[in-house]
Design a protein around this motif. Structure first.
Motif, PDB file in Angstrom:
ATOM      1  N   TYR A  50       3.806   6.916   6.648  1.00  0.00           N
ATOM      2  CA  TYR A  50       2.981   7.271   5.502  1.00  0.00           C
ATOM      3  C   TYR A  50       3.801   8.206   4.633  1.00  0.00           C
ATOM      4  O   TYR A  50       4.202   9.292   5.075  1.00  0.00           O
ATOM      5  N   SER A  51       4.103   7.785   3.402  1.00  0.00           N
ATOM      6  CA  SER A  51       5.002   8.586   2.580  1.00  0.00           C
ATOM      7  C   SER A  51       4.523   8.650   1.138  1.00  0.00           C
ATOM      8  O   SER A  51       3.698   7.853   0.693  1.00  0.00           O
ATOM      9  N   GLN A  52       5.071   9.619   0.431  1.00  0.00           N
ATOM     10  CA  GLN A  52       4.877   9.748  -1.006  1.00  0.00           C
ATOM     11  C   GLN A  52       6.246   9.847  -1.665  1.00  0.00           C
ATOM     12  O   GLN A  52       7.227  10.288  -1.045  1.00  0.00           O
ATOM     13  N   SER A  53       6.304   9.444  -2.929  1.00  0.00           N
ATOM     14  CA  SER A  53       7.571   9.488  -3.649  1.00  0.00           C
ATOM     15  C   SER A  53       7.366  10.038  -5.052  1.00  0.00           C
ATOM     16  O   SER A  53       6.271   9.971  -5.612  1.00  0.00           O
ATOM     17  N   ARG A  54       8.456  10.559  -5.574  1.00  0.00           N
ATOM     18  CA  ARG A  54       8.518  10.961  -6.982  1.00  0.00           C
ATOM     19  C   ARG A  54       9.937  10.727  -7.472  1.00  0.00           C
ATOM     20  O   ARG A  54      10.899  10.795  -6.697  1.00  0.00           O
ATOM     21  N   SER A  55      10.064  10.432  -8.744  1.00  0.00           N
ATOM     22  CA  SER A  55      11.383  10.137  -9.299  1.00  0.00           C
ATOM     23  C   SER A  55      11.377  10.405 -10.791  1.00  0.00           C
ATOM     24  O   SER A  55      10.317  10.483 -11.424  1.00  0.00           O
ATOM     25  N   ASP A  56      12.570  10.529 -11.341  1.00  0.00           N
ATOM     26  CA  ASP A  56      12.717  10.676 -12.788  1.00  0.00           C
ATOM     27  C   ASP A  56      14.061  10.124 -13.213  1.00  0.00           C
ATOM     28  O   ASP A  56      15.046  10.217 -12.483  1.00  0.00           O
ATOM     29  N   LEU A  57      14.081   9.513 -14.367  1.00  0.00           N
ATOM     30  CA  LEU A  57      15.302   9.003 -14.981  1.00  0.00           C
ATOM     31  C   LEU A  57      15.337   9.539 -16.400  1.00  0.00           C
ATOM     32  O   LEU A  57      14.562   9.113 -17.260  1.00  0.00           O
ATOM     33  N   ASP A  58      16.213  10.504 -16.654  1.00  0.00           N
ATOM     34  CA  ASP A  58      16.199  11.172 -17.958  1.00  0.00           C
ATOM     35  C   ASP A  58      17.502  11.927 -18.171  1.00  0.00           C
ATOM     36  O   ASP A  58      18.395  11.950 -17.327  1.00  0.00           O
ATOM     37  N   ASN A  59      17.615  12.528 -19.348  1.00  0.00           N
ATOM     38  CA  ASN A  59      18.634  13.534 -19.610  1.00  0.00           C
ATOM     39  C   ASN A  59      17.913  14.743 -20.207  1.00  0.00           C
ATOM     40  O   ASN A  59      16.681  14.818 -20.185  1.00  0.00           O
ATOM     41  N   SER A  60      18.649  15.680 -20.721  1.00  0.00           N
ATOM     42  CA  SER A  60      18.023  16.905 -21.211  1.00  0.00           C
ATOM     43  C   SER A  60      17.123  16.683 -22.411  1.00  0.00           C
ATOM     44  O   SER A  60      16.236  17.499 -22.694  1.00  0.00           O
ATOM     45  N   LEU A 237      18.010  10.891  -3.235  1.00  0.00           N
ATOM     46  CA  LEU A 237      19.162  10.198  -3.806  1.00  0.00           C
ATOM     47  C   LEU A 237      19.262  10.556  -5.283  1.00  0.00           C
ATOM     48  O   LEU A 237      18.291  10.393  -6.039  1.00  0.00           O
ATOM     49  N   HIS A 238      20.437  11.016  -5.683  1.00  0.00           N
ATOM     50  CA  HIS A 238      20.693  11.411  -7.071  1.00  0.00           C
ATOM     51  C   HIS A 238      21.739  10.473  -7.666  1.00  0.00           C
ATOM     52  O   HIS A 238      22.837  10.327  -7.117  1.00  0.00           O
ATOM     53  N   SER A 239      21.399   9.838  -8.783  1.00  0.00           N
ATOM     54  CA  SER A 239      22.295   8.869  -9.421  1.00  0.00           C
ATOM     55  C   SER A 239      22.645   9.306 -10.838  1.00  0.00           C
ATOM     56  O   SER A 239      21.831   9.930 -11.530  1.00  0.00           O
ATOM     57  N   ASN A 240      23.853   8.930 -11.261  1.00  0.00           N
ATOM     58  CA  ASN A 240      24.335   9.218 -12.602  1.00  0.00           C
ATOM     59  C   ASN A 240      24.629   7.914 -13.337  1.00  0.00           C
ATOM     60  O   ASN A 240      25.268   7.013 -12.789  1.00  0.00           O
ATOM     61  N   PHE A 241      24.136   7.815 -14.585  1.00  0.00           N
ATOM     62  CA  PHE A 241      24.375   6.640 -15.428  1.00  0.00           C
ATOM     63  C   PHE A 241      25.005   7.102 -16.740  1.00  0.00           C
ATOM     64  O   PHE A 241      24.399   7.883 -17.482  1.00  0.00           O
ATOM     65  N   VAL A 246      23.647   2.773 -29.090  1.00  0.00           N
ATOM     66  CA  VAL A 246      24.132   1.538 -29.720  1.00  0.00           C
ATOM     67  C   VAL A 246      24.633   1.800 -31.134  1.00  0.00           C
ATOM     68  O   VAL A 246      25.681   1.271 -31.560  1.00  0.00           O
ATOM     69  N   VAL A 247      23.934   2.634 -31.892  1.00  0.00           N
ATOM     70  CA  VAL A 247      24.272   2.858 -33.310  1.00  0.00           C
ATOM     71  C   VAL A 247      25.480   3.764 -33.458  1.00  0.00           C
ATOM     72  O   VAL A 247      26.458   3.424 -34.147  1.00  0.00           O
ATOM     73  N   THR A 248      25.474   4.908 -32.805  1.00  0.00           N
ATOM     74  CA  THR A 248      26.529   5.909 -33.003  1.00  0.00           C
ATOM     75  C   THR A 248      27.677   5.806 -32.011  1.00  0.00           C
ATOM     76  O   THR A 248      28.769   6.306 -32.267  1.00  0.00           O
ATOM     77  N   GLY A 249      27.442   5.168 -30.864  1.00  0.00           N
ATOM     78  CA  GLY A 249      28.464   5.113 -29.828  1.00  0.00           C
ATOM     79  C   GLY A 249      28.610   6.415 -29.057  1.00  0.00           C
ATOM     80  O   GLY A 249      29.518   6.549 -28.233  1.00  0.00           O
ATOM     81  N   GLU A 250      27.738   7.356 -29.302  1.00  0.00           N
ATOM     82  CA  GLU A 250      27.794   8.644 -28.612  1.00  0.00           C
ATOM     83  C   GLU A 250      27.453   8.475 -27.134  1.00  0.00           C
ATOM     84  O   GLU A 250      26.528   7.751 -26.767  1.00  0.00           O
ATOM     85  N   LYS A 251      28.213   9.155 -26.272  1.00  0.00           N
ATOM     86  CA  LYS A 251      28.000   9.061 -24.839  1.00  0.00           C
ATOM     87  C   LYS A 251      26.753   9.833 -24.430  1.00  0.00           C
ATOM     88  O   LYS A 251      26.535  10.964 -24.875  1.00  0.00           O
ATOM     89  N   VAL A 252      25.945   9.216 -23.584  1.00  0.00           N
ATOM     90  CA  VAL A 252      24.736   9.845 -23.057  1.00  0.00           C
ATOM     91  C   VAL A 252      24.761   9.716 -21.538  1.00  0.00           C
ATOM     92  O   VAL A 252      24.964   8.618 -21.001  1.00  0.00           O
ATOM     93  N   VAL A 253      24.585  10.819 -20.847  1.00  0.00           N
ATOM     94  CA  VAL A 253      24.567  10.830 -19.388  1.00  0.00           C
ATOM     95  C   VAL A 253      23.114  10.952 -18.924  1.00  0.00           C
ATOM     96  O   VAL A 253      22.429  11.919 -19.247  1.00  0.00           O
ATOM     97  N   LEU A 254      22.656   9.951 -18.190  1.00  0.00           N
ATOM     98  CA  LEU A 254      21.306   9.943 -17.638  1.00  0.00           C
ATOM     99  C   LEU A 254      21.374  10.158 -16.130  1.00  0.00           C
ATOM    100  O   LEU A 254      22.276   9.648 -15.458  1.00  0.00           O
ATOM    101  N   ASP A 255      20.430  10.912 -15.607  1.00  0.00           N
ATOM    102  CA  ASP A 255      20.368  11.201 -14.176  1.00  0.00           C
ATOM    103  C   ASP A 255      19.053  10.698 -13.614  1.00  0.00           C
ATOM    104  O   ASP A 255      18.001  10.792 -14.271  1.00  0.00           O
ATOM    105  N   GLN A 256      19.125  10.180 -12.393  1.00  0.00           N
ATOM    106  CA  GLN A 256      17.906   9.834 -11.667  1.00  0.00           C
ATOM    107  C   GLN A 256      17.853  10.617 -10.367  1.00  0.00           C
ATOM    108  O   GLN A 256      18.825  10.649  -9.606  1.00  0.00           O
ATOM    109  N   ASN A 257      16.727  11.249 -10.112  1.00  0.00           N
ATOM    110  CA  ASN A 257      16.449  11.899  -8.844  1.00  0.00           C
ATOM    111  C   ASN A 257      15.301  11.171  -8.165  1.00  0.00           C
ATOM    112  O   ASN A 257      14.207  11.039  -8.731  1.00  0.00           O
ATOM    113  N   TYR A 258      15.568  10.696  -6.946  1.00  0.00           N
ATOM    114  CA  TYR A 258      14.574   9.941  -6.185  1.00  0.00           C
ATOM    115  C   TYR A 258      14.270  10.703  -4.901  1.00  0.00           C
ATOM    116  O   TYR A 258      15.179  11.041  -4.134  1.00  0.00           O
ATOM    117  N   HIS A 259      12.985  10.986  -4.672  1.00  0.00           N
ATOM    118  CA  HIS A 259      12.550  11.691  -3.470  1.00  0.00           C
ATOM    119  C   HIS A 259      11.477  10.863  -2.761  1.00  0.00           C
ATOM    120  O   HIS A 259      10.560  10.348  -3.406  1.00  0.00           O
TER     121      HIS A 259
END
Length: 271
Positions: A50-60, A237-241, A246-259
């Motif tokens: 029996y478990s619960q989970s929470r997660s987020d995929l975002d940047n600042s 588990l912590h992931s980095n994307f 698309v328009v500016t080509g600016e780099k964006v780093v997104l993180d996911q934290n899964y619990h």
């Protein structure tokens, strides 16, 4: 000559009958050498998680998706095989269940309704025992393993259904501590680091992933071969994307934290 030929079989029989009996004993040296006890032992059982989970995929500055208080019910098949001569072991478990409820957000919008989704995973570990203490009442083992995890998200916003598939392939490196409390009670604690994992969310592939996982169990012997246990488990588990606008080509780093964390109940047969 005739008498000599007749006496030869008698002489041969007397010679064989007078031979030392030790030669027969050498061939059949006793059951201790002919039948060695098995050095393999193991267990097979069923678990409920029996478990619960929470997660987020975002940047600042932007929230892609997030989940919280998602409840899951999972059935597991678990097995262990150990060679006591070489102090090596192999173990694994496979789980399949359903997730429902909780709060889900996509692109900053709170979903009206959460759909039921499937939860599945496989964990395979192999390792060796390298230390024991207190007259073998406490034992330490190291292991390396593999984990596959699939945990999807599906929710509705009005008439719109939004879905997100999530899969992980992870390497596990860890240590097990186990021991006995008296004659009928045993305990075990597993702690595994995840130095690398491949995480895929829809078509996005992670650049790197790391994490930490832990299990703890307390088992009671009801009979010589049947045990019941209770415990807990935690996965992070912590992931980095690395992405680009698309328009500016600016780099964006997104993180996911899964619990994921919860209660384990176990029934297993040992042999």
């Amino acid at each position: 000559m005739k008498r000599l030929l007749q006496s030869l079989p008698i002489a041969a029989f007397l010679a064989l009958s007078s031979a030392p009996l030790a030669s027969a004993a050498d061939v059949y040296s006793g059951p201790g050498e002919l039948y060695q006890p098995s050095t393999l032992r193991g267990s097979i059982g069923l678990r409920y998680w029996y478990s619960q989970s929470r997660s987020d995929l975002d940047n600042s500055g932007f929230d892609i998706s997030s989940t919280d208080n998602v409840t899951s019910h999972t059935a597991e098949l678990v097995g262990t095989l150990e060679d006591t001569t070489s102090n090596t072991f192999f173990r694994g478990y496979v789980g399949l269940g359903r997730s429902d409820g909780g709060d889900v957000h996509f692109s900053g919008y709170e979903m009206d309704e959460t759909d039921e989704t499937s939860l599945g995973y496989v964990v395979l570990d192999g390792g060796w025992g390298f230390a024991q203490f207190a007259n073998n009442q406490v034992r330490l083992k190291g292991f390396v393993g593999y984990q596959y995890l699939s945990d999807d998200v599906s929710a509705k916003y009005g008439n719109l259904t939004v879905e997100q598939s999530r899969d992980w392939h992870a390497i596990r490196l860890g240590m097990t501590a186990e021991g006995d409390i008296g004659q009928r009670v045993g305990w075990s604690v597993d702690v595994a680091g995840v130095p690398w994992s491949y995480n895929k969310i829809e078509t996005w592939e992670s650049d790197w992933t790391y994490g930490l996982e832990a299990d703890a169990m307390l088992n009671v012997d009801l009979t010589k071969n049947w045990q019941l246990g209770v415990g807990g488990r935690y996965w992070w588990l912590h992931s980095n994307f690395d992405r680009r606008y698309v328009v500016t080509g600016e780099k964006v780093v997104l993180d996911q934290n899964y619990h994921r964390y919860g209660l384990l109940l176990e029934s297993k047969y040992t042999f």
